[in-house]
Design an enzyme around this catalytic site. Sequence first.
Site, PDB file in Angstrom:
ATOM      1  N   HIS A   1     -39.303  84.761 -61.400  1.00 18.97           N
ATOM      2  CA  HIS A   1     -38.316  85.438 -60.558  1.00 18.97           C
ATOM      3  C   HIS A   1     -38.895  86.755 -60.049  1.00 18.97           C
ATOM      4  O   HIS A   1     -39.926  87.223 -60.530  1.00 18.97           O
ATOM      5  CB  HIS A   1     -37.032  85.703 -61.349  1.00 18.97           C
ATOM      6  CG  HIS A   1     -36.394  84.466 -61.898  1.00 18.97           C
ATOM      7  ND1 HIS A   1     -35.936  83.449 -61.090  1.00 18.97           N
ATOM      8  CD2 HIS A   1     -36.151  84.073 -63.166  1.00 18.97           C
ATOM      9  CE1 HIS A   1     -35.428  82.490 -61.840  1.00 18.97           C
ATOM     10  NE2 HIS A   1     -35.543  82.850 -63.113  1.00 18.97           N
ATOM     11  N   THR A   2     -38.169  87.332 -59.108  1.00 18.85           N
ATOM     12  CA  THR A   2     -38.632  88.581 -58.506  1.00 18.85           C
ATOM     13  C   THR A   2     -38.718  89.697 -59.542  1.00 18.85           C
ATOM     14  O   THR A   2     -37.788  89.922 -60.301  1.00 18.85           O
ATOM     15  CB  THR A   2     -37.670  89.018 -57.376  1.00 18.85           C
ATOM     16  OG1 THR A   2     -37.602  87.978 -56.413  1.00 18.85           O
ATOM     17  CG2 THR A   2     -38.161  90.288 -56.716  1.00 18.85           C
ATOM     18  N   LYS A   3     -39.844  90.396 -59.530  1.00 14.34           N
ATOM     19  CA  LYS A   3     -40.021  91.530 -60.426  1.00 14.34           C
ATOM     20  C   LYS A   3     -40.343  92.815 -59.665  1.00 14.34           C
ATOM     21  O   LYS A   3     -40.501  93.863 -60.275  1.00 14.34           O
ATOM     22  CB  LYS A   3     -41.132  91.237 -61.432  1.00 14.34           C
ATOM     23  CG  LYS A   3     -40.796  90.124 -62.419  1.00 14.34           C
ATOM     24  CD  LYS A   3     -41.823  90.041 -63.535  1.00 14.34           C
ATOM     25  CE  LYS A   3     -43.150  89.556 -63.016  1.00 14.34           C
ATOM     26  NZ  LYS A   3     -44.152  89.374 -64.103  1.00 14.34           N
TER      27      LYS A   3
END
Length: 262
Positions: free
Chosen positions: A32-34
């Site tokens: 997922h987006t970090k």
Amino acid sequence: MNHLPQAWGRPRDDVYGPYDASYLQSGHPQTHTKSPIVTGTSVLAVKFQDGVVIAADNLASYGSLARFTDVKRLRPFNSKCIVGFGGDVSDMQYLDRLLNSLDVVENYSSEGHSLNAKNLHTYLSKVMYKRRSEINPLWNQMLVAGLDGDDKPFLSSIDLLGTTFSSPTLATGFGAHLAQPLLRKVADDESKVAGVTKERAIEAVKECMKVLFYRDARSLDRYSIAIITKEGGVELKEDEQLEGQSWAFAETIRGYGRTQEV
């Protein structure tokens, strides 16, 4: 080449054999987006005797580039509350759609009750904590400002972990470092809120927006400001310009690499 739209750029199967995409299957876990890309900076809010003042500039930065200068980060929910968003703009848009759908459900409800700011804050805290528990957080910090069930001023914060806290003055982003000391001069304790007038609260927020424009590289001189009171409901202005701000003083600075005049 196969000119069907669903296969553009691929060789024809009947000539070169079926396309083998097995090498694309990495076997790694889903990620997922970090690191948010387009982000908004500070949101400021302060309680006063009859309500809450909240403000945020209209800038969305693409990294260090001031890319979008007309992004409204204060979103009214109903006549009793406003949500101010800091952080990732795409996640802000997702939450805005979520709140719009909730508002539609509330408007068509036959129970005759509407959500106040305290209810909305609880709902958003559960949403943020759920996403955090899925290790797929929404990269935002929000301020929920408005009136509670007793029509008293309400102000509270939620971050991407679902952590919540309340205070007479709140700020996100660099505002937590640059604006909070100034806002606390107005009301550093809940007992002092009753002595803060609407005009004093607005003046303090505007002064903090000016400080942030000078000191925070990810800020803008155009901003949105909202006042929430029992009598006036939500008064939202979305294209305000800072007054009295100018970089003309820079011409008088000497030193720091500038050639000295003889």
